[in-house]
Each structure stands twice: as C-alpha cells, then as structure tokens.
Design a protein around this motif. Sequence first.
Motif, PDB file in Angstrom:
ATOM      1  N   GLY A 181      28.118  44.215 -21.756  1.00  0.00           N
ATOM      2  CA  GLY A 181      28.788  44.675 -22.970  1.00  0.00           C
ATOM      3  C   GLY A 181      27.872  44.483 -24.158  1.00  0.00           C
ATOM      4  O   GLY A 181      26.887  43.733 -24.083  1.00  0.00           O
ATOM      5  N   MET A 182      28.163  45.172 -25.254  1.00  0.00           N
ATOM      6  CA  MET A 182      27.338  45.070 -26.460  1.00  0.00           C
ATOM      7  C   MET A 182      28.143  44.466 -27.602  1.00  0.00           C
ATOM      8  O   MET A 182      29.297  44.822 -27.819  1.00  0.00           O
ATOM      9  N   ILE A 183      27.525  43.541 -28.328  1.00  0.00           N
ATOM     10  CA  ILE A 183      28.089  42.989 -29.554  1.00  0.00           C
ATOM     11  C   ILE A 183      27.006  43.128 -30.637  1.00  0.00           C
ATOM     12  O   ILE A 183      25.984  42.454 -30.600  1.00  0.00           O
ATOM     13  N   LEU A 184      27.221  44.068 -31.569  1.00  0.00           N
ATOM     14  CA  LEU A 184      26.157  44.531 -32.462  1.00  0.00           C
ATOM     15  C   LEU A 184      26.583  44.453 -33.919  1.00  0.00           C
ATOM     16  O   LEU A 184      27.746  44.722 -34.257  1.00  0.00           O
ATOM     17  N   VAL A 185      25.620  44.139 -34.781  1.00  0.00           N
ATOM     18  CA  VAL A 185      25.887  44.160 -36.209  1.00  0.00           C
ATOM     19  C   VAL A 185      26.149  45.599 -36.658  1.00  0.00           C
ATOM     20  O   VAL A 185      25.526  46.543 -36.158  1.00  0.00           O
ATOM     21  N   ASN A 186      27.087  45.755 -37.567  1.00  0.00           N
ATOM     22  CA  ASN A 186      27.511  47.090 -38.015  1.00  0.00           C
ATOM     23  C   ASN A 186      26.638  47.568 -39.168  1.00  0.00           C
ATOM     24  O   ASN A 186      27.050  47.580 -40.340  1.00  0.00           O
ATOM     25  N   ASN A 187      25.416  47.947 -38.852  1.00  0.00           N
ATOM     26  CA  ASN A 187      24.493  48.513 -39.853  1.00  0.00           C
ATOM     27  C   ASN A 187      23.467  49.371 -39.104  1.00  0.00           C
ATOM     28  O   ASN A 187      23.548  49.520 -37.890  1.00  0.00           O
ATOM     29  N   PRO A 188      22.509  49.976 -39.806  1.00  0.00           N
ATOM     30  CA  PRO A 188      21.556  50.852 -39.115  1.00  0.00           C
ATOM     31  C   PRO A 188      20.769  50.177 -38.004  1.00  0.00           C
ATOM     32  O   PRO A 188      20.372  50.838 -37.043  1.00  0.00           O
ATOM     33  N   TRP A 189      20.541  48.872 -38.115  1.00  0.00           N
ATOM     34  CA  TRP A 189      19.851  48.175 -37.033  1.00  0.00           C
ATOM     35  C   TRP A 189      20.725  48.149 -35.788  1.00  0.00           C
ATOM     36  O   TRP A 189      20.267  48.418 -34.676  1.00  0.00           O
ATOM     37  N   GLY A 190      21.995  47.839 -35.963  1.00  0.00           N
ATOM     38  CA  GLY A 190      22.908  47.866 -34.831  1.00  0.00           C
ATOM     39  C   GLY A 190      23.013  49.252 -34.224  1.00  0.00           C
ATOM     40  O   GLY A 190      23.042  49.415 -32.995  1.00  0.00           O
ATOM     41  N   GLU A 191      23.056  50.282 -35.070  1.00  0.00           N
ATOM     42  CA  GLU A 191      23.131  51.661 -34.579  1.00  0.00           C
ATOM     43  C   GLU A 191      21.897  52.032 -33.780  1.00  0.00           C
ATOM     44  O   GLU A 191      21.987  52.689 -32.731  1.00  0.00           O
ATOM     45  N   SER A 192      20.738  51.602 -34.267  1.00  0.00           N
ATOM     46  CA  SER A 192      19.486  51.882 -33.561  1.00  0.00           C
ATOM     47  C   SER A 192      19.511  51.271 -32.165  1.00  0.00           C
ATOM     48  O   SER A 192      19.121  51.906 -31.171  1.00  0.00           O
ATOM     49  N   ASN A 193      19.991  50.032 -32.069  1.00  0.00           N
ATOM     50  CA  ASN A 193      20.042  49.360 -30.770  1.00  0.00           C
ATOM     51  C   ASN A 193      21.134  49.917 -29.869  1.00  0.00           C
ATOM     52  O   ASN A 193      20.955  49.968 -28.646  1.00  0.00           O
ATOM     53  N   GLU A 194      22.253  50.329 -30.441  1.00  0.00           N
ATOM     54  CA  GLU A 194      23.297  50.937 -29.619  1.00  0.00           C
ATOM     55  C   GLU A 194      22.766  52.188 -28.923  1.00  0.00           C
ATOM     56  O   GLU A 194      22.963  52.390 -27.716  1.00  0.00           O
ATOM     57  N   LYS A 195      22.069  53.005 -29.684  1.00  0.00           N
ATOM     58  CA  LYS A 195      21.482  54.215 -29.120  1.00  0.00           C
ATOM     59  C   LYS A 195      20.462  53.873 -28.045  1.00  0.00           C
ATOM     60  O   LYS A 195      20.453  54.454 -26.946  1.00  0.00           O
ATOM     61  N   GLY A 196      19.586  52.894 -28.327  1.00  0.00           N
ATOM     62  CA  GLY A 196      18.550  52.516 -27.372  1.00  0.00           C
ATOM     63  C   GLY A 196      19.108  51.879 -26.114  1.00  0.00           C
ATOM     64  O   GLY A 196      18.619  52.130 -25.008  1.00  0.00           O
ATOM     65  N   LEU A 197      20.151  51.046 -26.254  1.00  0.00           N
ATOM     66  CA  LEU A 197      20.748  50.400 -25.087  1.00  0.00           C
ATOM     67  C   LEU A 197      21.473  51.409 -24.210  1.00  0.00           C
ATOM     68  O   LEU A 197      21.395  51.346 -22.976  1.00  0.00           O
ATOM     69  N   HIS A 198      22.177  52.353 -24.836  1.00  0.00           N
ATOM     70  CA  HIS A 198      22.836  53.404 -24.043  1.00  0.00           C
ATOM     71  C   HIS A 198      21.798  54.195 -23.247  1.00  0.00           C
ATOM     72  O   HIS A 198      22.011  54.504 -22.064  1.00  0.00           O
ATOM     73  N   ALA A 199      20.664  54.493 -23.879  1.00  0.00           N
ATOM     74  CA  ALA A 199      19.619  55.257 -23.196  1.00  0.00           C
ATOM     75  C   ALA A 199      19.017  54.450 -22.052  1.00  0.00           C
ATOM     76  O   ALA A 199      18.763  54.984 -20.960  1.00  0.00           O
ATOM     77  N   ALA A 200      18.784  53.147 -22.290  1.00  0.00           N
ATOM     78  CA  ALA A 200      18.218  52.294 -21.244  1.00  0.00           C
ATOM     79  C   ALA A 200      19.170  52.182 -20.061  1.00  0.00           C
ATOM     80  O   ALA A 200      18.752  52.243 -18.892  1.00  0.00           O
ATOM     81  N   LEU A 201      20.468  52.031 -20.341  1.00  0.00           N
ATOM     82  CA  LEU A 201      21.464  51.947 -19.265  1.00  0.00           C
ATOM     83  C   LEU A 201      21.557  53.263 -18.501  1.00  0.00           C
ATOM     84  O   LEU A 201      21.598  53.272 -17.264  1.00  0.00           O
ATOM     85  N   ALA A 202      21.576  54.368 -19.236  1.00  0.00           N
ATOM     86  CA  ALA A 202      21.695  55.677 -18.590  1.00  0.00           C
ATOM     87  C   ALA A 202      20.518  55.944 -17.666  1.00  0.00           C
ATOM     88  O   ALA A 202      20.674  56.554 -16.598  1.00  0.00           O
ATOM     89  N   ALA A 203      19.332  55.473 -18.057  1.00  0.00           N
ATOM     90  CA  ALA A 203      18.137  55.688 -17.230  1.00  0.00           C
ATOM     91  C   ALA A 203      18.256  54.981 -15.879  1.00  0.00           C
ATOM     92  O   ALA A 203      17.586  55.352 -14.919  1.00  0.00           O
ATOM     93  N   LYS A 204      19.131  53.960 -15.814  1.00  0.00           N
ATOM     94  CA  LYS A 204      19.341  53.239 -14.560  1.00  0.00           C
ATOM     95  C   LYS A 204      20.706  53.538 -13.948  1.00  0.00           C
ATOM     96  O   LYS A 204      21.172  52.816 -13.064  1.00  0.00           O
ATOM     97  N   GLY A 205      21.340  54.593 -14.438  1.00  0.00           N
ATOM     98  CA  GLY A 205      22.630  54.985 -13.895  1.00  0.00           C
ATOM     99  C   GLY A 205      23.742  54.007 -14.205  1.00  0.00           C
ATOM    100  O   GLY A 205      24.701  53.887 -13.435  1.00  0.00           O
TER     101      GLY A 205
END
Length: 403
Positions: A181-205
Amino acid sequence: MNRNTRSFVSVLGRRSFIAAAMATSLSAGLPAYAADPIKIGLVTALSGQSALAGEAITRGMTIAIEEINAKGGVLGGRKLELVRRDDEGNPAKGVTAARELIYKEKVAVLFGGLDTPVSIAIVQLANQEKVPFMGPWAAGTPITQNGANPNFAFRVSAVDEIVNRAMLGYAQKTFSAAKPGMILVNNPWGESNEKGLHAALAAKGMKAVGVEKFEASDVDVVPQLTRLKAAGADALFMVGNVGPSAQVVKSLDRMGWKVPVVSHWGPAGGRFTELAGPNAKNVHFVQTYSFFGKQSPVGQKVIKALQAKYPDIKAVDDITPAVGVANAYDGVQLAALAITNAGSTNGDAVRQGFYKIGRYEGLIKTYDKPFTPTVHDAITENDYVWAYFIDDYILPVGMTSKQ
C-alpha cells in the motif's frame, strides 16, 4: 605661457593620456578581474524541521568550493563563492530567493535544495532566465524532466521514478511484499511518487491495495493507515519529509500495526528519531551515499576536510544526513567542470558544458559522461544504498552499530 611651462604641461598631458590609455586597454582586455568571484547560489531549507539537511548541503558545497579554490579556482584563477538563502520549505519564498540570487547576485549556477514543490517552481524561473540549476536533494521526476527545450535543470540526487523501482524491488526481496500500500504526502512530490510506484508495480504485473494521502501538517494518520490495513497491505511505501513521516510511524504505534515500511529518503532530512520515537528504526529508506564502511580515496579526503572545517564533526556518524553532503559535493565539482568546459559563466554555455563532462572520480561514484541533452540525472538505480536509523545514526541496512 613660456616655452618651459608649455613643455611641462605637454609632458603631464602625455603621461595622463598614456595612463588613461593603459587603463582603458587593460579594462577592455579583461571582461572580469581575475579576483572577481564566480557566485554559486543555494536556495534550501535552512530553518525548520529539515534545517539539518539544508546545513548538510551547505557543508558539502563548502568543502567542494574550498577544494576547488585551493587548486586555483576556475577560468584562470577566479574563485567560487557560495551565496545561500532560506526558502523555509515554501515555493513562493523559494522563487523570491532564487530571483534575488539570479538578478542581484548574478549566480552562475543555482543549487535548489530539499522540497520538490520548491524546486519545481525554481526550475521554471531558471529555464526562463537561462541559469543552470543543480538539484542536490529534491527527487521529484519533473524537476529535470520538465519539458523545457533547452533544459537548464541538472541533478546529482535520487530521482523518484528510479527510486520507486528500487523501493519495490527492495520490498519484494527483503520483506516478500506482494500486496503493498502507499502512504504519500499530498503535494507534487507525493504525486510524482504515486505515478512512479504505479508504473513500477505495473511493470511487474502488480497493483497497490490502496493509496492514501496525508497533509504535511497532519499529526494523526490512523484513519488512512486503518484503511490500508483493512485492504490487506503487507508492506507500506512511504513518501514524506521528516515531520509527517514521523507521524506515520507514531500512528502505526498507536494502532499496534507492525508492517514493514519502505520509504523514500525523507526521514533522513532531520530529527526523525526524536520525532518518531523508538520505532523509527523500523523504517528502511533509500540513500545515495554512506560515510560508514570502507571509503574511496575521495571519501577519505572529504571526511578529513569536513573534520578540519567543522569542529562538531568528530567522526563519520556526525556527518548527517550523508546524502546532503555527498550530493552537494559532487554537484559542485560537476558544475565547476561545466563552467571550465564553457570557458565562461554564460548560462547557455555552462548548460552545454555539462554535456562535455567526461570521466570524473567523484564521492558517490566515478562519473563517465553523466549528462547528455536527454539525460539530466547523474545518479542511477545502481547507485543507491539502503539505510535505517540505529539510535540517531543512519547506517546501511545490515550494520547494527556504527563501529
């Protein structure tokens, strides 16, 4: 006027003319006096919860600048000079500080510090004014991948999308995580990591079982964590700076939920153990460098210089956070090489000077053509170190004491 008087006046006139001509000739031949310093700017958090990280960046830059100056400076003997401003972690104040450094101080390169929202705002100004920007801390992917052409933003630091792949790999390898699960700060840094983590997870199915956000000012994150626990999270990806990350740990304590926490490097930026309490040690986070363990010759040199410069540094455990020092040190060295390659302090020439850097034996690693027109980040996923807090010391995972 008699002949002798006219002769005397004539001689004085010729001497004055010659002196003036020589002065004019010299000033015309020297666009800047050799003694004129080349100013390097720094905008970072120098107060508040992350002030320790801002000071670490300052120290890394200072050691590099003094080393360069001791070797004769750059561009025929011009010394480097650090000029810094406090952004207090506020984007508006960061831009105001950057404007002062660019317009008033005429900095040749502008370093931006800790917070991704601040750095993103400053980079927009740097690209507009054609002043090279060097990031020694903030990891938001859009800082360097900002769509500008030409792009004046460079970085010696972690990069979210690369860190995110490393976070997932580490969670799987170390904790056998399958339902993060993800627990992220609600700002552009958190948004950047949310996008990157979703992509990393998707790459591994894979998919996250949930994504929760918190504000930087939140003092209780139990509701968000409760939802992640109910969703079956077997590990948490955390992104936040010192204060809010500490609140996540304290909220986990209140819940009695012992779940692995794999974090970006926010906890390293200040008084995390003091704020988070005894379970701060359960958070594993990424670093770009550690002064513990065997050091390269460059590492030994930097440690010696830090101890000589700063009386509070008695041993390597006093160099904290290490990434601030290391990233800033290498960033200044690479910026000096770019200025040398440019042959001037012209912003666009220095930008292109970064692309001409060849092999340089730095503190974090040996760089080999670290920048190209399409690659503005010098650190790769192979350069990360995983760390945790033991007492108040940031140690590589596996070390149980600073000895």
